[in-house]
Design a protein around this motif. Sequence first.
Motif, PDB file in Angstrom:
ATOM      1  N   HIS A 296      30.770  39.977  23.976  1.00 34.38           N
ATOM      2  CA  HIS A 296      32.028  39.446  23.997  1.00 34.38           C
ATOM      3  C   HIS A 296      32.888  39.753  25.314  1.00 34.38           C
ATOM      4  N   ALA A 297      32.197  39.894  26.064  1.00 33.41           N
ATOM      5  CA  ALA A 297      33.595  39.540  27.730  1.00 33.41           C
ATOM      6  C   ALA A 297      32.618  38.524  28.399  1.00 33.41           C
ATOM      7  N   ALA A 298      31.527  37.802  27.978  1.00 39.51           N
ATOM      8  CA  ALA A 298      31.012  35.968  28.203  1.00 39.51           C
ATOM      9  C   ALA A 298      32.152  35.429  28.388  1.00 39.51           C
ATOM     10  N   PRO A 299      32.798  35.793  27.421  1.00 36.98           N
ATOM     11  CA  PRO A 299      33.654  34.287  27.491  1.00 36.98           C
ATOM     12  C   PRO A 299      34.843  34.700  28.546  1.00 36.98           C
ATOM     13  N   GLN A 300      35.152  35.596  29.413  1.00 38.24           N
ATOM     14  CA  GLN A 300      36.143  35.347  30.179  1.00 38.24           C
ATOM     15  C   GLN A 300      35.905  35.884  31.788  1.00 38.24           C
ATOM     16  N   HIS A 301      34.553  35.789  32.132  1.00 37.52           N
ATOM     17  CA  HIS A 301      33.346  35.046  33.328  1.00 37.52           C
ATOM     18  C   HIS A 301      32.864  34.063  32.905  1.00 37.52           C
ATOM     19  N   LEU A 302      33.370  33.293  32.225  1.00 38.08           N
ATOM     20  CA  LEU A 302      32.289  31.682  32.402  1.00 38.08           C
ATOM     21  C   LEU A 302      33.989  30.588  32.548  1.00 38.08           C
ATOM     22  N   ASN A 303      33.117  29.609  33.633  1.00 35.14           N
ATOM     23  CA  ASN A 303      33.992  28.539  33.729  1.00 35.14           C
ATOM     24  C   ASN A 303      34.380  27.255  32.879  1.00 35.14           C
ATOM     25  N   PRO A 304      35.366  26.655  32.847  1.00 34.16           N
ATOM     26  CA  PRO A 304      35.597  26.090  31.354  1.00 34.16           C
ATOM     27  C   PRO A 304      34.421  25.245  31.236  1.00 34.16           C
ATOM     28  N   HIS A 305      33.540  24.666  32.251  1.00 33.46           N
ATOM     29  CA  HIS A 305      32.400  23.648  31.125  1.00 33.46           C
ATOM     30  C   HIS A 305      31.135  24.540  32.040  1.00 33.46           C
ATOM     31  N   TRP A 330      28.550  36.601  15.676  1.00 35.74           N
ATOM     32  CA  TRP A 330      28.625  37.653  16.856  1.00 35.74           C
ATOM     33  C   TRP A 330      29.180  36.877  17.908  1.00 35.74           C
ATOM     34  N   PHE A 331      28.747  35.062  17.334  1.00 37.00           N
ATOM     35  CA  PHE A 331      29.014  34.615  18.940  1.00 37.00           C
ATOM     36  C   PHE A 331      30.124  33.612  18.314  1.00 37.00           C
ATOM     37  N   GLU A 332      30.798  33.602  17.579  1.00 35.26           N
ATOM     38  CA  GLU A 332      32.178  33.335  16.989  1.00 35.26           C
ATOM     39  C   GLU A 332      33.116  34.055  16.706  1.00 35.26           C
ATOM     40  N   GLN A 333      32.580  35.753  16.838  1.00 33.95           N
ATOM     41  CA  GLN A 333      33.872  36.320  17.416  1.00 33.95           C
ATOM     42  C   GLN A 333      34.037  36.539  19.105  1.00 33.95           C
ATOM     43  N   ALA A 334      32.977  36.235  19.130  1.00 33.51           N
ATOM     44  CA  ALA A 334      33.454  36.167  20.543  1.00 33.51           C
ATOM     45  C   ALA A 334      34.142  34.986  21.380  1.00 33.51           C
ATOM     46  N   GLY A 335      33.720  33.938  20.314  1.00 33.73           N
ATOM     47  CA  GLY A 335      35.111  33.224  20.935  1.00 33.73           C
ATOM     48  C   GLY A 335      34.121  31.939  21.334  1.00 33.73           C
ATOM     49  N   LEU A 336      32.876  31.703  21.254  1.00 29.66           N
ATOM     50  CA  LEU A 336      31.439  31.492  21.819  1.00 29.66           C
ATOM     51  C   LEU A 336      30.698  30.107  21.016  1.00 29.66           C
ATOM     52  N   ARG A 337      30.412  29.233  21.651  1.00 29.44           N
ATOM     53  CA  ARG A 337      29.801  28.015  20.176  1.00 29.44           C
ATOM     54  C   ARG A 337      28.770  28.110  20.878  1.00 29.44           C
ATOM     55  N   LEU A 338      27.546  27.460  19.088  1.00 24.10           N
ATOM     56  CA  LEU A 338      26.515  27.236  19.836  1.00 24.10           C
ATOM     57  C   LEU A 338      26.158  26.028  19.754  1.00 24.10           C
ATOM     58  N   ILE A 339      25.906  25.354  21.025  1.00 24.34           N
ATOM     59  CA  ILE A 339      25.564  24.361  21.333  1.00 24.34           C
ATOM     60  C   ILE A 339      24.026  24.006  21.732  1.00 24.34           C
ATOM     61  N   ALA A 340      22.714  24.606  21.425  1.00 15.39           N
ATOM     62  CA  ALA A 340      21.887  24.297  20.989  1.00 15.39           C
ATOM     63  C   ALA A 340      20.946  25.136  21.094  1.00 15.39           C
ATOM     64  N   THR A 341      19.888  25.295  20.787  1.00 16.94           N
ATOM     65  CA  THR A 341      18.697  26.679  20.797  1.00 16.94           C
ATOM     66  C   THR A 341      17.052  25.868  21.109  1.00 16.94           C
ATOM     67  N   GLU A 342      16.293  26.255  21.290  1.00 18.69           N
ATOM     68  CA  GLU A 342      15.226  25.933  21.634  1.00 18.69           C
ATOM     69  C   GLU A 342      14.108  27.679  21.669  1.00 18.69           C
ATOM     70  N   HIS A 343      13.057  26.917  21.291  1.00 20.25           N
ATOM     71  CA  HIS A 343      12.361  27.814  20.585  1.00 20.25           C
ATOM     72  C   HIS A 343      10.434  28.141  20.900  1.00 20.25           C
ATOM     73  N   THR A 344       9.854  29.705  20.945  1.00 27.45           N
ATOM     74  CA  THR A 344       8.888  28.947  21.501  1.00 27.45           C
ATOM     75  C   THR A 344       8.374  30.120  20.989  1.00 27.45           C
TER      76      THR A 344
END
Length: 376
Positions: A296-305, A330-344
């Motif tokens: 919820h708070a991350a977008p407010q502290h994230l620089n534009p790029h 939750w990503f959508e509600q926070a105003g965040l877009r998923l650009i990639a995932t990695e897993h192990t």
Amino acid sequence: MKHNTVLTLNNGLALPYYSENRHRPPQRVRLCTAASATELLQHARQSCATVWQGDFYQGKTLLDAVKKRLRRPTAPQHPLPDNPREWFHRHRLRQSQQSRDINMLLLEIQPNFTLRLPRAPDVSAALADALDAEWADKHFLMPFNLLLGMMGAYQWHQKGVDLPALGGRVHVPFGVFSPVRGEYLHLLQHAPLPPSCRQAFDIGTGSSVIALLLAQRGITHITATDTNRRALACARANVQRFGLGAQIDVLEQDLFPAASADLIVCNPPWLPAQPTSAIETALYDPDHAMIRAFLHAAPQHLNPHGEVWLILSDLAEHLGLRAADALPQWFEQAGLRLIATEHTHPVHPKSADRNDPLAFARRRERTFLYRLSHAR
């Protein structure tokens, strides 16, 4: 930690009681120099703790017998339980009950962290490393099992945990979660950094492993935050040990500092359950409260790029504790877009232990790095 509880022995002596767990303290205590596991458990289930006054190693053998009695295999007979969520909560309840019973065998600690039992080792250094200085001049009671945990943690604190990803050892004291699951560090090592990444946040830094890795990747200024005083001291010590104090600031802060960054990284607790001790807050977080607050708070502290990196296992999904579509929502509600995932896949010992009560879920578990940006 119970600092205000006083227990009265059957000889009339009243002593403070120190415990790291969140169980109710015992209602009564008795002195004992010889006992069986059956006898100890009978008293424990009547909320009566046993203060061991016999030979140290005989007391340790008694404690081992209690653990063996309580920790019988409980893995499901079939590959999958009918209700994984219910099975998990029953497992957690069983763990809590076992912990309460195990911690009903107590020791009497004299001032200067002295243990006056036959054949008792010198425990003063281990206790001084784990406890606040105010306890050094106290005469108090504590669980035998907790003392053994502090002694083991002290040895590991001195030795350190070797992390090839960092090219060195991190030193982790009692009360700070040790980075035993290092598979996610490989993901962090190889994920492409955002362009012109100069400033990063490591939210909930713990032992500072993520902050150290980001500094080694060349990020010039990193702010690592935490609220756990033990974690803060641990993080600062590791940063100085690696000689990265010019790049990393360790800050006592709940989630975000009052600034913005090009990269924000968080490795939150992975399972939505109630912790039963302070150290379990690194593992369990009711209703995923930290993840939700972080997103919820991350977008407010994230620089534009910039990018947000969330490190998370899917174990909660295999246990029926989180819906498969919860994170995208939750990503959508926070105003965040998923650009990639990695897993192990996990490589820690429990992942291959067929007798683990959660083996049915652990063998399907994967650890993910979610890379997110501002929604556009």
